[in-house]
Design a protein around this motif. Structure first.
Motif, PDB file in Angstrom:
ATOM      1  N   SER A   9       0.832  -1.203   0.000  1.00  0.00           N
ATOM      2  CA  SER A   9       0.000   0.000   0.000  1.00  0.00           C
ATOM      3  C   SER A   9       0.867   1.253   0.000  1.00  0.00           C
ATOM      4  O   SER A   9       0.585   2.217  -0.723  1.00  0.00           O
ATOM      5  N   ALA A  10       1.919   1.251   0.817  1.00  0.00           N
ATOM      6  CA  ALA A  10       2.793   2.420   0.886  1.00  0.00           C
ATOM      7  C   ALA A  10       3.464   2.695  -0.454  1.00  0.00           C
ATOM      8  O   ALA A  10       3.578   3.848  -0.879  1.00  0.00           O
ATOM      9  N   GLN A  13       0.759   4.044  -2.770  1.00  0.00           N
ATOM     10  CA  GLN A  13       0.399   5.410  -2.384  1.00  0.00           C
ATOM     11  C   GLN A  13       1.465   6.398  -2.829  1.00  0.00           C
ATOM     12  O   GLN A  13       1.150   7.495  -3.315  1.00  0.00           O
ATOM     13  N   HIS A  17       0.956   9.588  -5.545  1.00  0.00           N
ATOM     14  CA  HIS A  17       1.342  10.986  -5.357  1.00  0.00           C
ATOM     15  C   HIS A  17       2.157  11.514  -6.533  1.00  0.00           C
ATOM     16  O   HIS A  17       2.150  12.725  -6.802  1.00  0.00           O
ATOM     17  N   SER A  31      -4.170  10.503   1.655  1.00  0.00           N
ATOM     18  CA  SER A  31      -3.337   9.857   2.675  1.00  0.00           C
ATOM     19  C   SER A  31      -3.170  10.709   3.916  1.00  0.00           C
ATOM     20  O   SER A  31      -2.912  10.184   5.009  1.00  0.00           O
ATOM     21  N   ASP A  32      -3.310  12.041   3.794  1.00  0.00           N
ATOM     22  CA  ASP A  32      -3.169  12.893   4.984  1.00  0.00           C
ATOM     23  C   ASP A  32      -4.347  12.770   5.931  1.00  0.00           C
ATOM     24  O   ASP A  32      -4.332  13.328   7.027  1.00  0.00           O
ATOM     25  N   TYR A  34      -5.250   9.821   7.056  1.00  0.00           N
ATOM     26  CA  TYR A  34      -5.008   8.564   7.757  1.00  0.00           C
ATOM     27  C   TYR A  34      -3.633   8.601   8.408  1.00  0.00           C
ATOM     28  O   TYR A  34      -2.784   9.418   8.054  1.00  0.00           O
ATOM     29  N   GLU A  36       0.153   8.173   9.184  1.00  0.00           N
ATOM     30  CA  GLU A  36       1.177   8.352   8.151  1.00  0.00           C
ATOM     31  C   GLU A  36       1.654   7.048   7.525  1.00  0.00           C
ATOM     32  O   GLU A  36       1.883   6.975   6.314  1.00  0.00           O
ATOM     33  N   THR A  39      -1.810   3.693   5.358  1.00  0.00           N
ATOM     34  CA  THR A  39      -2.705   4.241   4.335  1.00  0.00           C
ATOM     35  C   THR A  39      -3.069   3.132   3.351  1.00  0.00           C
ATOM     36  O   THR A  39      -2.512   3.052   2.256  1.00  0.00           O
ATOM     37  N   VAL A  41      -4.292   0.921   0.481  1.00  0.00           N
ATOM     38  CA  VAL A  41      -4.810   1.065  -0.875  1.00  0.00           C
ATOM     39  C   VAL A  41      -5.679  -0.160  -1.129  1.00  0.00           C
ATOM     40  O   VAL A  41      -5.208  -1.302  -1.067  1.00  0.00           O
ATOM     41  N   ASP A  52      -7.243  -4.756   1.331  1.00  0.00           N
ATOM     42  CA  ASP A  52      -6.245  -3.911   0.677  1.00  0.00           C
ATOM     43  C   ASP A  52      -5.256  -4.765  -0.107  1.00  0.00           C
ATOM     44  O   ASP A  52      -5.334  -6.003  -0.129  1.00  0.00           O
TER      45      ASP A  52
END
Length: 448
Positions: A9-10, A13, A17, A31-32, A34, A36, A39, A41, A52
Motif C-alpha cells: 500500500s505504501a 500510495q 502521489h 493519505s493525509d 489517515y 502516516e 494508508t 490502498v 487492501d
C-alpha cells in the motif's frame, strides 16, 4: 486484520502521489486523512468488508463517503447493472430507462415535480444556485455555516479553506447563517435586502437535528423574502429515508440536490424541484433559458439501472431501519466501553444512528487531530477502517461485535495517552490534517 503490514500500500500510495495530485481523487480519501504509515490502498470489497493490496481485511465504515448503504457488491444492484449494460451504455437520444428512473425518483420524493440526473453532487447544487439566480434576478447565496461542504464550485469553495484561484468578487457573493438560528438568517436578509437568491442547507446533519419550528421558519422566511429554498440531500437521502430529510421533517424545499447513496456506489446525482423553476432549463418556457445539467454521461444506463435497483431494495426491505438499529447498538456499546475505560467523553459516538461519528479529544477536552490519529491507528491495527462509524445495512451483528472488540483495544491505548497528556511514544508519524486547508503540509508532532 492488518497483520500483513502496509508495505505494498505504501509503495502504491507513493506512486499515486507522483501521478495524481494529492494522491487520491477525493480530498477526504487522501493519505493525509489517515495515519502516516497506515494508508491502505484497497483492492476489493464485499458487504461491509474491504481488502487492501497487502491482503489485510477490514470492517469498513464511511462506506464510500456515505455512498454505499446496501453493502459493497450488493448483488441485486449488480445484476440490474449487468442487464442494462448488455444492451448498451450511452446513446444519442433518451432511453425508456431515463423515464422509468425519473418516475421512480418522483414517486419517492412527492414534493418534487421534475428531476434531472447528473453524475456528482457539486453539479446538482451548482445547478440549483444557477436556477435560483435566474428565477430571482439576484446574485447572493446564503449557506449554512455549520455544515462543511456543498460544492467544489466557486460559489461555495471560495468560502472554505482552499480558495486559491477564486476571485474575491465571487467569494463575496456567498454569505452564511447558523443552523437552528433563525435570527442569523433574518439578519442576513436584513443586511442583504432583496439580494439573496437562495438559501442552501442540509435539513439535518449527523450531529444536529432541526429544532422545532426551525425548518418551517426557514421556509417562511424564504417565501416572505422571495428567495429559493434549496435542501442538500446528499447525505440525508437514502440514509434518513428514501425520500430524504424533507420526507422525515415534512418541509418541502423549492429545489433539492441528491447523490451519494442513490446508486449504492454507482455515480449518479440528481436535481429535483418545483416545475416553474426546473422548466427554466427546459424547452417549455418563455423566460431566458438556463443551461442546466447538460452532460454526456448523466443518462448512462448502468447508473440509472443501479438507482432503480436501490429504489426497489428500499421498497422491498428496510435498509434505513437496519442502519438505525445496528448504529444504535454500536454507539451504545462504544460509549459504554469508553466510560468503562475512563476515556469518555474524550472518545464518544454521537449523531444519528445511520450516520454516526466519533469524537476524539485530548486530556483537556479539546478536539485533537493527534488523538484522532491515534484512535484511527489503533482501529486499523485491529481490522477496522473508517474516519467515522457511518454504517450500512450490510453490517452484521458479527461486524459490530468485531468493531467493539477493536474499539476496546484502541481505547486502552487512548487511555494511556490521556493519562500521559500526550500521544508521544504511542502515535507513529504525524497527525492527520483537515482535508480543506490552505497549505499542503500538515503539522508534524514536535520533536522530543
Amino acid at each position: 486484520m492488518s497483520a500483513n503490514g502496509f508495505q505494498r500500500s505504501a509503495r502504491l500510495q507513493a506512486r499515486l502521489h507522483e501521478i495524481v495530485p494529492g494522491g487520491a481523487h477525493t480530498y477526504a480519501r487522501a493519505s493525509d486523512q489517515y495515519p502516516e504509515h497506515m494508508t491502505p490502498v484497497l483492492e476489493r470489497g464485499s458487504g461491509a468488508h474491504v481488502w487492501d493490496v497487502d491482503g489485510n481485511r477490514f470492517v469498513e465504515y464511511g462506506m464510500g463517503l456515505r455512498a454505499v448503504t446496501l453493502g459493497h457488491g450488493y448483488e441485486p444492484v449488480l445484476a440490474a447493472v449487468r442487464d442494462a449494460m448488455s444492451n448498451g451504455v450511452n446513446f444519442t437520444r433518451p432511453t425508456a430507462l431515463e423515464l422509468a428512473a425519473a418516475e421512480d425518483f418522483l414517486t419517492g420524493v412527492p414534493g418534487a415535480d421534475m428531476v434531472k440526473f447528473a453524475k456528482n453532487g457539486s453539479d446538482a447544487t451548482t445547478a440549483a444556485v444557477k436556477l435560483a439566480r435566474a428565477a430571482t434576478g439576484r446574485a447572493k447565496v446564503a449557506i449554512c455555516a455549520d455544515q462543511p461542504f456543498f460544492s467544489v464550485d466557486d460559489w461555495f469553495i471560495g468560502t472554505a479553506g482552499m480558495n486559491a484561484g477564486i476571485p474575491e468578487a465571487t467569494r463575496e457573493l456567498t454569505v452564511s447563517f447558523r443552523y437552528n438560528d433563525l435570527g442569523s438568517l433574518r439578519e442576513l436578509f436584513d443586511i442583504h435586502n432583496g439580494q439573496i437568491a437562495c438559501v442552501v442547507l442540509e435539513a439535518a446533519s449527523a450531529l444536529r437535528e432541526p429544532e422545532p419550528g426551525f425548518l418551517e421558519g426557514v421556509r417562511e422566511l424564504c417565501d416572505r423574502e422571495g428567495s429559493v429554498l434549496v435542501f442538500d440531500e446528499m447525505i440525508t437521502g437514502f440514509r434518513w429515508s428514501a425520500g430524504g430529510a424533507q420526507q422525515v421533517y415534512g418541509v418541502r424545499p423549492d429545489l433539492s440536490c441528491w447523490g451519494k447513496a442513490m446508486g449504492n456506489g454507482f455515480p449518479i446525482a440528481a436535481l429535483a424541484g418545483k416545475r416553474e423553476l426546473m422548466e427554466l432549463g427546459g424547452l417549455r418556457t418563455d423566460a431566458a433559458r438556463v443551461f442546466l445539467l447538460s452532460t454526456t454521461h448523466g443518462p448512462e444506463t448502468a447508473s440509472l439501472a443501479a438507482f432503480r435497483a436501490v429504489v426497489r431494495a428500499y421498497r422491498e426491505t428496510d435498509p434505513v431501519g437496519v442502519m438505525e438499529r445496528q448504529g444504535a447498538v454500536l454507539a451504545d456499546a462504544v460509549n459504554e466501553l469508553s466510560r468503562e475505560l475512563g476515556t469518555f467523553p474524550a472518545v464518544s459516538v454521537i449523531g444519528r444512528p445511520s450516520c454516526l461519528v466519533f469524537t476524539t479529544a485530548d486530556a483537556e477536552g479539546r478536539p485533537s487531530q493527534a488523538y484522532r490519529t491515534l484512535f484511527l491507528q489503533e482501529l486499523l491495527r485491529h481490522g477496522v477502517l473508517g474516519q467515522s462509524f457511518v454504517i450500512s445495512a450490510a453490517h452484521t451483528d458479527a461486524d459490530v461485535e468485531h468493531t467493539v472488540t477493536a474499539v476496546r483495544a484502541a481505547l486502552e491505548v487512548y487511555a494511556k495517552a490521556l493519562d500521559a497528556g500526550t500521544v508521544d511514544g504511542l502515535l507513529d508519524g504525524r497527525p492527520v490534517a483537515p482535508a480543506l486547508r490552505s497549505h499542503a503540509a500538515p503539522r508534524r508532532l514536535p520533536d522530543r
